[in-house]
Design an enzyme around this catalytic site. Structure first.
Site, mmCIF file in Angstrom:
data_model
loop_
_atom_site.group_PDB
_atom_site.id
_atom_site.type_symbol
_atom_site.label_atom_id
_atom_site.label_comp_id
_atom_site.label_asym_id
_atom_site.label_seq_id
_atom_site.Cartn_x
_atom_site.Cartn_y
_atom_site.Cartn_z
ATOM 1 N N GLU A 83 0.827 -1.198 0.000
ATOM 2 C CA GLU A 83 0.000 0.000 0.000
ATOM 3 C C GLU A 83 0.867 1.256 0.000
ATOM 4 O OE1 GLU A 83 -4.041 -1.707 2.013
ATOM 5 O OE2 GLU A 83 -2.762 -0.509 3.308
ATOM 6 N N CYS A 97 3.865 8.494 0.668
ATOM 7 C CA CYS A 97 4.296 7.622 1.756
ATOM 8 C C CYS A 97 4.400 6.220 1.179
ATOM 9 C CB CYS A 97 3.287 7.675 2.902
ATOM 10 S SG CYS A 97 3.698 6.605 4.299
ATOM 11 N N CYS A 104 5.824 -6.612 7.303
ATOM 12 C CA CYS A 104 6.857 -6.087 8.204
ATOM 13 C C CYS A 104 7.144 -7.104 9.297
ATOM 14 C CB CYS A 104 6.388 -4.767 8.828
ATOM 15 S SG CYS A 104 7.641 -3.966 9.875
ATOM 16 N N CYS A 108 5.664 -4.208 15.958
ATOM 17 C CA CYS A 108 5.288 -3.159 16.909
ATOM 18 C C CYS A 108 3.841 -3.394 17.324
ATOM 19 C CB CYS A 108 5.451 -1.778 16.283
ATOM 20 S SG CYS A 108 7.175 -1.374 15.887
ATOM 21 N N CYS A 111 0.828 -1.356 15.701
ATOM 22 C CA CYS A 111 0.837 -1.150 14.249
ATOM 23 C C CYS A 111 0.185 -2.321 13.518
ATOM 24 C CB CYS A 111 2.280 -0.972 13.766
ATOM 25 S SG CYS A 111 2.435 -0.738 11.974
ATOM 26 N N CYS A 324 -1.309 6.577 9.834
ATOM 27 C CA CYS A 324 -0.105 5.967 10.387
ATOM 28 C C CYS A 324 -0.464 4.740 11.216
ATOM 29 C CB CYS A 324 0.626 6.996 11.246
ATOM 30 S SG CYS A 324 2.173 6.401 11.938
#
Length: 335
Positions: A83, A97, A104, A108, A111, A324
């Site tokens: 994305e 962005c 990933c 975290c 996230c 975010c």
């Protein structure tokens, strides 16, 4: 999308070097087919048609938020989905962005992308294609931030090549001053960025300077402790002469109290830094809560009382999973 003229000539076996320059020039202008390359002869066009794909990825979904945020869901050649998000500031400047990995591995806790796990690193050409896909959708872009899916320090070689392509004076000619790389705090990568470039801005996803809490929220802390992270950041600022940005996702009741402000100010001491606060964007299935406006304002004032330069981000793109920490939220299996 990842080749310079000399590389294009070699890959295609072009005897006439100027043809490779023509191809490169058309690519950086954003053409979507070889037939649009009007000054190429038929023989060269035939070679391109037989041997090449202009893009290895394709946009299969475009999501738009009423606030102007745009998110592209992009299908890669192997079926992975990434994305890319358009961010627009108050002055109307447009920022891409971009993602550097499919998924990933950092995990975290706050996230969405970290919950997906890592599929693979993106290639330089795939990163460049994100930029061009988004520019075709939104018009000329002013900046690029590596703050999408993935941890940039785990794919620095391909990012370096992508930056080289995008900043090429004979190509897109994007200024390196308009590029920011964000890391969750991989120390080895920060030293490498300082020593070998690219010469871009650095942002640290810090969230908290409380070592125990940071280890809970960001597992990367275990191998990259805060004292050593600070040394690496100081090395980077000394070596490059650039200030860094500290980013903090504000989690209600977790990292917005006076003690958190003091720890963050102590960590920032001696570093030329800008603090970017991001009220946490809710993700289904995660236990955290977004702070109230009053909670955010109090935390800003606490940090400012220590003489820090602080910005409180406005929430944007949350309705399309483009804010975010939300990337991957709305991924669907392509047909």
């Amino acid at each position: 999308m990842s080749l310079f003229p000399s590389e294009i000539a070699g890959e295609l076996g072009l005897a006439q070097a100027f043809r490779a320059k023509q191809i490169y020039s058309w690519i950086v202008k954003g053409v979507t087919s070889f037939s649009q390359m009007k000054n190429l002869d038929k023989a060269t066009l035939q070679i391109l048609d037989e041997k090449c794909d202009l893009y290895s990825s394709q946009v299969y979904n475009v999501l738009k938020d009423p606030d102007g945020t745009i998110k592209l869901q992009i299908k890669l050649y192997d079926g992975n989905i990434i994305e890319t998000v358009l961010l627009t500031d108050r002055e109307g400047r447009k920022t891409a962005c971009v993602s550097c990995q499919a998924g990933c591995a950092m995990k975290c806790a706050f996230c969405q992308t970290g919950q997906l796990g890592l599929s693979r690193n993106l290639e330089a050409g795939e990163i460049v294609e994100e930029f061009y896909h988004l520019e075709r959708e939104a018009g000329t872009l002013d900046n690029i931030v590596f703050m999408g899916m993935g941890e940039p320090m785990q794919n620095l070689t391909q990012i370096r090549k992508a930056v080289e392509i995008l900043t090429d004076p004979n190509g897109r000619n994007l200024s390196a001053r308009r590029i920011t790389l964000s890391t969750c705090g991989i120390i080895k990568g920060i030293y490498e960025l300082a020593d070998k470039g690219p010469k871009v801005h650095l942002a640290i996803s810090l969230t908290t300077a409380n070592p125990e809490l940071r280890e809970q929220l960001m597992p990367v802390t275990k191998g990259n402790p805060l004292p050593e992270l600070k040394k690496a950041i100081q090395y980077f600022t000394d070596k490059t002469g650039s200030r860094v940005t500290f980013e903090a996702a504000l989690l209600s009741g977790k990292n917005t109290d006076s003690e958190s402000a003091k720890r963050l100010a102590d960590f920032a001491s001696g570093i030329p830094v800008y603090i970017n606060l991001i009220p946490w964007n809710e993700v289904p299935g995660l236990e955290f809560k977004s702070p109230s406006q009053n909670e955010c304002r109090r935390f800003v004032k606490e940090l400012e009382s220590y003489g820090l330069n602080v910005n409180l981000r406005v929430k944007r793109g949350s309705s399309i999973g483009g804010a975010c920490g939300q990337l991957g939220k709305t991924i669907k299996n392509p047909q």
